[in-house]
Design an enzyme around this catalytic site. Structure first.
Site, short mmCIF file in Angstrom:
data_model
loop_
_atom_site.label_atom_id
_atom_site.label_comp_id
_atom_site.label_asym_id
_atom_site.label_seq_id
_atom_site.Cartn_x
_atom_site.Cartn_y
_atom_site.Cartn_z
N ASP A 1 5.70 19.58 35.67
CA ASP A 1 7.06 19.10 35.35
C ASP A 1 7.83 18.13 36.48
OD1 ASP A 1 9.48 18.87 33.78
OD2 ASP A 1 10.14 20.73 34.66
N ASN B 1 8.97 19.07 23.24
CA ASN B 1 9.18 17.54 23.61
C ASN B 1 9.08 16.78 22.44
OD1 ASN B 1 6.96 18.55 26.28
ND2 ASN B 1 9.20 18.35 26.50
C1 IPE Z 1 6.82 16.58 32.49
O1 IPE Z 1 7.54 15.68 33.11
C2 IPE Z 1 6.20 16.07 31.57
C3 IPE Z 1 6.45 16.61 30.16
C4 IPE Z 1 7.19 17.25 29.76
C5 IPE Z 1 5.60 15.62 28.90
P1 IPE Z 1 8.99 15.58 32.54
O2 IPE Z 1 8.93 14.48 31.56
O3 IPE Z 1 9.77 16.67 31.58
O4 IPE Z 1 10.23 15.08 33.65
P2 IPE Z 1 11.73 15.57 34.17
O5 IPE Z 1 11.55 17.09 34.03
O6 IPE Z 1 12.55 14.99 32.86
O7 IPE Z 1 11.62 14.93 35.40
C1 IPE Z 2 8.06 21.96 30.25
O1 IPE Z 2 8.67 20.88 30.70
C2 IPE Z 2 6.66 21.52 29.59
C3 IPE Z 2 5.97 20.78 30.24
C4 IPE Z 2 5.79 20.72 31.70
C5 IPE Z 2 4.94 19.87 29.26
P1 IPE Z 2 9.93 20.40 29.92
O2 IPE Z 2 10.54 19.49 30.99
O3 IPE Z 2 9.71 19.78 28.78
O4 IPE Z 2 10.87 21.67 29.88
P2 IPE Z 2 12.52 22.03 29.99
O5 IPE Z 2 13.08 21.03 29.04
O6 IPE Z 2 12.86 21.58 31.51
O7 IPE Z 2 12.58 23.51 29.84
MG MG Z 3 10.96 18.10 32.58
#
Ligand code: IPE
Ligand code: IPE
Ligand code: MG
Length: 245
Positions: free
Chosen positions: A33, A81
């Site tokens: 994340d 997502n």
């Molecule tokens: C994790 O990074 C990757 C996915 C969830 C695909 P994020 O895209 O959630 O990055 P932040 O949490 O918005 O910084």
């Molecule tokens: C969790 O990250 C899923 C992945 C790392 C792919 P998200 O960024 O999607 O989760 P939330 O929205 O912070 O719970």
């Molecule tokens: Mg995230």
């Protein structure tokens, strides 16, 4: 005290703190994340964070293999997502497509690593599904490490999916053991250690059944900044907790 020392030295010092003869996690699961925030902090588009995150992921597979991790589960894309802007979703899927092409497959095969996809992959295009199935088939007989790549994965979704299969099978009484044969991860032991980067302290649907007894380890670093030093730190702190468990 370590301030100013370079990363590889820091990693080596941390590695030495680990007792490699004591309990080590066989199965590590990682919530990758913070890609978006990593990019935003640098004035870059979120996609640049996903690109950097993919590089970190490949590197992580490498050092997990080097350190004899037997099972590695990576949360790459959740059932939630899909709610993100279409362009971001498309970009993440294009990175996943790229990951399952020849170069990476050669790399996985050379390193005797098997890749599995966990999650409901039927939501992806047929082309993407074929690439995933192909990658799983071509690495099926590799035995050093299993990488579970969680895509369109959600823990509740997995449990409902498993329950449907269980009911369809119909041959056993419901018990924990009989039920979990139908989970996506049925070939793996439970993860002893779950890592989440970016400072968030939620499971966000990750491995809801399998995480019942797992140690959870969090770092404020964003996923693209995850590295071998943090990996050793997580294992070291895991061992410290286990000493008193
Ligand atoms: C994790 O990074 C990757 C996915 C969830 C695909 P994020 O895209 O959630 O990055 P932040 O949490 O918005 O910084
Ligand atoms: C969790 O990250 C899923 C992945 C790392 C792919 P998200 O960024 O999607 O989760 P939330 O929205 O912070 O719970
Ligand atoms: Mg995230």
């Amino acid at each position: 005290m370590l301030f100013g020392l370079n990363h590889s030295l820091k990693a080596r010092v941390m590695k030495k703190k680990i007792n490699w003869n004591a309990m080590l996690p066989k199965h590590i699961a990682i919530m990758m994340d913070g890609n978006g925030r990593w990019a935003t902090q640098r004035g870059l588009p979120r996609t640049a964070g996903h690109f950097a995150g993919m590089k970190t992921m490949k590197n992580t597979i490498r050092f997990c293999k080097k350190n004899n991790v037997e099972y590695l589960t990576l949360y790459a894309f959740s059932t939630e997502n899909w709610k993100r802007p279409r362009s971001e979703v498309d970009y993440i899927i294009s990175l996943i497509n790229e990951f399952v092409t020849d170069d990476t497959l050669d790399d996985l095969n050379r390193n005797n690593i098997r890749i599995n996809f966990i999650g409901d992959i039927s939501r992806f295009s047929l082309e993407t599904q074929n690439m995933m199935n192909n990658a799983a088939a071509l690495t099926k007989s590799n035995t050093d490490m299993i990488v579970n790549f969680a895509v369109n994965y959600g823990g509740r979704n997995e449990i409902v999916h498993a329950m449907k299969l269980f009911l369809k099978d119909g041959s056993h009484e419901l018990s924990e053991e009989e039920f979990e044969r139908f989970l996506y991860t049925s070939e793996c032991p439970y993860p002893e250690l779950i890592i989440r980067t970016s400072g968030e302290k939620r499971l966000s649907g990750f491995l809801l059944w399998q995480s019942a007894m797992s140690e959870l380890w969090f770092t404020d670093e964003m996923w693209p900044s995850f590295n071998e030093y943090l990996f050793y730190k997580a294992i070291y702190e895991f061992q410290c907790r286990k000493q008193y468990a």
